[in-house]
Design a protein around this motif. Structure first.
Motif, PDB file in Angstrom:
ATOM      1  N   ALA A  34     -63.632 102.167  71.301  1.00 60.56           N
ATOM      2  CA  ALA A  34     -64.452 101.755  72.451  1.00 60.56           C
ATOM      3  C   ALA A  34     -64.318 102.774  73.583  1.00 60.56           C
ATOM      4  O   ALA A  34     -65.319 103.156  74.199  1.00 60.56           O
ATOM      5  CB  ALA A  34     -64.045 100.365  72.927  1.00 60.56           C
ATOM      6  N   ILE A  35     -63.105 103.234  73.846  1.00 61.85           N
ATOM      7  CA  ILE A  35     -62.896 104.252  74.887  1.00 61.85           C
ATOM      8  C   ILE A  35     -63.653 105.530  74.531  1.00 61.85           C
ATOM      9  O   ILE A  35     -64.314 106.138  75.376  1.00 61.85           O
ATOM     10  CB  ILE A  35     -61.392 104.528  75.097  1.00 61.85           C
ATOM     11  N   TYR A  36     -63.572 105.931  73.268  1.00 55.27           N
ATOM     12  CA  TYR A  36     -64.295 107.122  72.811  1.00 55.27           C
ATOM     13  C   TYR A  36     -65.803 106.945  73.049  1.00 55.27           C
ATOM     14  O   TYR A  36     -66.470 107.846  73.562  1.00 55.27           O
ATOM     15  CB  TYR A  36     -64.000 107.367  71.333  1.00 55.27           C
ATOM     16  N   ALA A  37     -66.340 105.777  72.671  1.00 54.06           N
ATOM     17  CA  ALA A  37     -67.771 105.512  72.851  1.00 54.06           C
ATOM     18  C   ALA A  37     -68.146 105.530  74.331  1.00 54.06           C
ATOM     19  O   ALA A  37     -69.185 106.084  74.714  1.00 54.06           O
ATOM     20  CB  ALA A  37     -68.146 104.183  72.212  1.00 54.06           C
ATOM     21  N   ILE A  38     -67.306 104.942  75.171  1.00 57.42           N
ATOM     22  CA  ILE A  38     -67.561 104.921  76.623  1.00 57.42           C
ATOM     23  C   ILE A  38     -67.647 106.347  77.168  1.00 57.42           C
ATOM     24  O   ILE A  38     -68.559 106.686  77.921  1.00 57.42           O
ATOM     25  CB  ILE A  38     -66.463 104.118  77.349  1.00 57.42           C
ATOM     26  N   VAL A  39     -66.705 107.182  76.773  1.00 59.30           N
ATOM     27  CA  VAL A  39     -66.694 108.574  77.250  1.00 59.30           C
ATOM     28  C   VAL A  39     -67.915 109.325  76.733  1.00 59.30           C
ATOM     29  O   VAL A  39     -68.573 110.057  77.480  1.00 59.30           O
ATOM     30  CB  VAL A  39     -65.378 109.275  76.831  1.00 59.30           C
ATOM     31  N   GLN A  40     -68.243 109.137  75.455  1.00 63.13           N
ATOM     32  CA  GLN A  40     -69.386 109.844  74.871  1.00 63.13           C
ATOM     33  C   GLN A  40     -70.710 109.414  75.503  1.00 63.13           C
ATOM     34  O   GLN A  40     -71.589 110.239  75.721  1.00 63.13           O
ATOM     35  CB  GLN A  40     -69.438 109.636  73.364  1.00 63.13           C
ATOM     36  N   LEU A  41     -70.853 108.119  75.779  1.00 63.04           N
ATOM     37  CA  LEU A  41     -72.130 107.603  76.280  1.00 63.04           C
ATOM     38  C   LEU A  41     -72.193 107.549  77.801  1.00 63.04           C
ATOM     39  O   LEU A  41     -73.256 107.300  78.365  1.00 63.04           O
ATOM     40  CB  LEU A  41     -72.410 106.222  75.687  1.00 63.04           C
ATOM     41  N   GLY A  42     -71.061 107.749  78.460  1.00 59.38           N
ATOM     42  CA  GLY A  42     -71.057 107.735  79.920  1.00 59.38           C
ATOM     43  C   GLY A  42     -71.340 106.368  80.501  1.00 59.38           C
ATOM     44  O   GLY A  42     -71.935 106.257  81.572  1.00 59.38           O
ATOM     45  N   ASN A  43     -70.942 105.315  79.793  1.00 58.20           N
ATOM     46  CA  ASN A  43     -71.227 103.944  80.226  1.00 58.20           C
ATOM     47  C   ASN A  43     -70.076 103.041  79.793  1.00 58.20           C
ATOM     48  O   ASN A  43     -69.686 103.049  78.627  1.00 58.20           O
ATOM     49  CB  ASN A  43     -72.536 103.468  79.592  1.00 58.20           C
ATOM     50  N   GLN A  44     -69.542 102.267  80.716  1.00 58.51           N
ATOM     51  CA  GLN A  44     -68.429 101.365  80.381  1.00 58.51           C
ATOM     52  C   GLN A  44     -68.886 100.114  79.646  1.00 58.51           C
ATOM     53  O   GLN A  44     -68.057  99.371  79.138  1.00 58.51           O
ATOM     54  CB  GLN A  44     -67.665 100.971  81.635  1.00 58.51           C
ATOM     55  N   ARG A  45     -70.179  99.884  79.573  1.00 61.47           N
ATOM     56  CA  ARG A  45     -70.684  98.683  78.899  1.00 61.47           C
ATOM     57  C   ARG A  45     -71.108  99.028  77.467  1.00 61.47           C
ATOM     58  O   ARG A  45     -72.280  99.307  77.205  1.00 61.47           O
ATOM     59  CB  ARG A  45     -71.848  98.083  79.692  1.00 61.47           C
TER      60      ARG A  45
END
Length: 134
Positions: A34-45
């Motif tokens: 989830a942290i990886y996805a947040i960083v990649q997508l630039g969105n905490q949601r």
């Protein structure tokens, strides 16, 4: 695949067989992904939509240092697909693999939202040089 997150297997992480409890490992993987996805997508949601078959390859025991490797394999319009491997830091022996983990990018309304990303973003490329050395 880059391995950034490391965990130390402690007594509270063990199952009755004295090996790493799969539930603990899956919690760590889901959080790291989830942290990886947040960083990649630039969105905490972002939310976990799908996790493929989980392949436990070998056991980990108390005192082992393990490392989690995650990388993006595909970018959808509202999603990102990741792959994961967990291995023993010292021996490099694989402990677990997950072929596909899909996370969905959400808008403020809680619905899937386009993220506009098409390739992996590297940390060195995400921050502009402010001209300050140090």
């Amino acid at each position: 695949m880059n391995f950034h997150t490391r965990k130390w297997v402690k007594p509270e992480d063990l199952n009755p067989n004295g090996t790493l409890f799969g539930g603990s490992l899956l919690r760590w993987i889901d959080e790291e992904a989830a942290i990886y996805a947040i960083v990649q997508l630039g969105n905490q949601r972002v939310v976990t939509k799908y996790i493929s078959e989980i392949n436990f390859v070998s056991a980990s025991r108390q005192g082992d240092i393990i490392e989690l490797g995650i990388t993006a394999t595909e970018f959808g319009r509202t999603s990102i697909t990741l792959t994961c491997e967990v291995r023993n830091k010292i021996t490099r022996k694989s402990i677990l693999t997950v072929e596909r983990m899909v996370f969905v990018n959400l808008g403020e309304d809680g619905l899937p939202a386009a993220h506009g990303r098409t390739e992996i973003q590297y940390v060195k490329d995400q921050f502009k040089d402010d001209g300050i050395d140090g």
